[in-house]
Design an enzyme around this catalytic site. Structure first.
Site, PDB file in Angstrom:
ATOM      1  NE  ARG A 194      -3.883  -2.177   2.276  1.00 55.96           N
ATOM      2  CZ  ARG A 194      -3.688  -3.417   2.726  1.00 55.96           C
ATOM      3  NH1 ARG A 194      -2.544  -3.727   3.312  1.00 55.96           N
ATOM      4  NH2 ARG A 194      -4.628  -4.335   2.601  1.00 55.96           N
ATOM      5  CE  LYS A 231      -8.549  -1.631   4.390  1.00 52.34           C
ATOM      6  NZ  LYS A 231      -8.926  -1.516   2.965  1.00 52.34           N
ATOM      7  CG  HIS A 257      -4.174   1.779  -3.730  1.00 56.63           C
ATOM      8  ND1 HIS A 257      -4.497   0.453  -3.932  1.00 56.63           N
ATOM      9  CD2 HIS A 257      -4.251   1.957  -2.386  1.00 56.63           C
ATOM     10  CE1 HIS A 257      -4.779  -0.125  -2.787  1.00 56.63           C
ATOM     11  NE2 HIS A 257      -4.631   0.757  -1.828  1.00 56.63           N
ATOM     12  NE  ARG A 311      -2.503  -2.734  -2.259  1.00 57.39           N
ATOM     13  CZ  ARG A 311      -2.109  -3.679  -1.420  1.00 57.39           C
ATOM     14  NH1 ARG A 311      -0.818  -3.845  -1.192  1.00 57.39           N
ATOM     15  NH2 ARG A 311      -2.987  -4.460  -0.816  1.00 57.39           N
ATOM     16  CG  HIS A 367      -6.013  -7.989  -0.454  1.00 51.02           C
ATOM     17  ND1 HIS A 367      -6.128  -8.096  -1.827  1.00 51.02           N
ATOM     18  CD2 HIS A 367      -5.766  -6.673  -0.199  1.00 51.02           C
ATOM     19  CE1 HIS A 367      -5.975  -6.894  -2.366  1.00 51.02           C
ATOM     20  NE2 HIS A 367      -5.755  -6.030  -1.395  1.00 51.02           N
ATOM     21  CE1 TYR A 405      -9.205 -23.463  14.796  1.00 51.71           C
ATOM     22  CE2 TYR A 405     -10.973 -22.267  13.713  1.00 51.71           C
ATOM     23  CZ  TYR A 405     -10.479 -22.942  14.805  1.00 51.71           C
ATOM     24  OH  TYR A 405     -11.251 -23.087  15.932  1.00 51.71           O
TER      25      TYR A 405
END
Length: 403
Positions: A247, A274, A337, A340, A364, A374
């Site tokens: 980012r 984030k 941005h 990305r 993400h 998990y």
């Protein structure tokens, strides 16, 4: 009292030739204190009763001009003539204002920001505070939070809507609502007025960040970055943005202490992410070479890419955007941005990496919340290989055009 300074003299005032601060006097104890980074109006005076010397900071130039500084200086002198210490008088005024504003929207908002600061990344916190300070505080900040009604909030939102900032309007409504609910919970208000504004402003039509996804165009972009005519640090920041595709705020705030050259990794702490989880960025040979290139210039500072005006801070959030525009890439073509999206698309379509590996590198959230609890896999070996192949791929695209 003979006055010495003029507007032109103030405008052109500089530190001493050796870079040390310079004192430009105007008379009566008033002077302009000039350093390499600021010009500050000060007033030296003798305190009543104690007879000790003290300095009153009047304001910064150019926000406080010569005329205004003289007026404030004269007010301070008048107070002294009446036996009142101007510094203590200012403190008393500020204390009275604080008491009066104890339940103002701004004071409650600032308390709310402190209370929930730990739940946000640095970039999210900056975004929230920026919207509040620019779009909300000037109109609602001084209001007692218990007196704010839906039409008051709507007026603030429509001001942003009229300026074409619909997303800001919706964000402002969200933050105002959270602050008002906090005021209700702490006994300083009785209701949140924002639910009554549902449907009062148009919805936001989400648009993805503009990005180049054609390999030839990406190669041309890398070539243009390599020839960037601006600052050396900006060119390397652009290259780092392309090679690492983190980012924009993360790469701007990259710190030397977070880099492990032995492992060829950059560890971004959780508080700057984030998702509030630490994130490993494998460093390609190209990125390590880039860091070696910039280290003699910024290696003794905190940030790899320090700010131009204040190197104690990271580079401005507008640096990459402005550099892209300077190279001819308008915001509807390529954005900071967008690096990305460029990487995500080409890693899928050209280098055929699986989505989980790419999404993990993009930091993400993948899958359901339960799955994320998990799934402890970092895909680090795959991501390390992918980051090197991505850097090599960018170099090949650039080299193909040069050939």
């Amino acid at each position: 009292m003979k006055l010495r300074l003029t507007d032109t003299a103030v405008k052109n005032a500089k530190p001493k030739p050796d870079g040390k601060p310079a004192k430009h006097t105007d008379g009566g104890g008033l002077y302009l204190w000039v350093t390499q980074s600021a010009k500050v109006w000060r007033y030296d005076y003798t305190r009543p009763i104690t007879g000790k010397r003290n300095t009153l900071v009047i304001g910064n130039y150019p926000e406080t001009g010569l005329r205004d500084a003289r007026e404030q200086h004269q007010t301070a002198r008048d107070l002294l003539a009446r036996g009142i210490d101007p510094s203590e008088h200012r403190k008393a005024q500020e204390a009275a204002e604080r008491d009066m504003m104890a339940n103002s929207f701004e004071s409650v908002a600032l308390e709310w920001l402190v209370k929930f600061r730990h739940t946000w990344s640095d970039s999210t916190y900056s975004k929230i505070t920026g919207i509040l300070r620019r779009a909300v505080f000037p109109w609602l900040g001084a209001r007692n939070i218990a007196t704010i009604e839906p039409p008051d909030v709507l007026e603030v939102l429509r001001r942003q809507e009229a300026g074409g900032k619909l997303e800001t309007a919706h964000k402002a409504r969200q933050y105002i609502g959270q602050i008002c609910r906090y005021a209700v919970a702490t006994g300083r208000s009785t209701r949140d007025p924002t639910p009554d504004l549902k449907g009062a402003i148009p919805p936001v039509i989400n648009k993805s960040y503009a990005a180049l996804t054609n390999p030839q165009e990406v190669g041309k972009l890398m070539q243009d970055i390599g020839r960037y005519p601006g600052r050396f640090e900006t060119r390397l920041l652009l290259q780092a943005s392309a090679y690492m595709f983190t980012r924009p705020g993360e790469v701007r705030q990259m710190q030397w202490a977070e880099i492990n050259p032995d492992r060829s990794q950059w560890l971004i702490p959780a508080e700057r992410m984030k998702l509030r989880q630490e994130h490993i960025v494998p460093l390609s040979r190209q990125m390590l070479a880039l860091l070696d290139e910039i280290k003699p210039l910024t290696g003794y500072r905190q940030y790899v890419f320090p700010g131009r005006n204040d190197p104690r801070q990271p580079a401005s959030n507008s640096v990459v955007r402005q550099a892209l525009i300077r190279m001819g890439y308008q915001p509807d073509v390529m954005q900071a941005h967008g690096f990305r999206s460029t990487a995500s698309t080409l890693l899928h379509e050209e280098l055929h990496y699986p989505s989980d590996v790419i999404e993990k590198q993009l930091a993400h959230a993948v899958g359901s919340k339960v799955r994320r609890v998990y799934d402890r896999s970092q895909h680090l070996p795959e991501r390390t290989r992918m980051m090197q192949e991505w850097a090599d791929y960018l170099d090949r695209l650039m080299g193909a055009l040069a050939g």
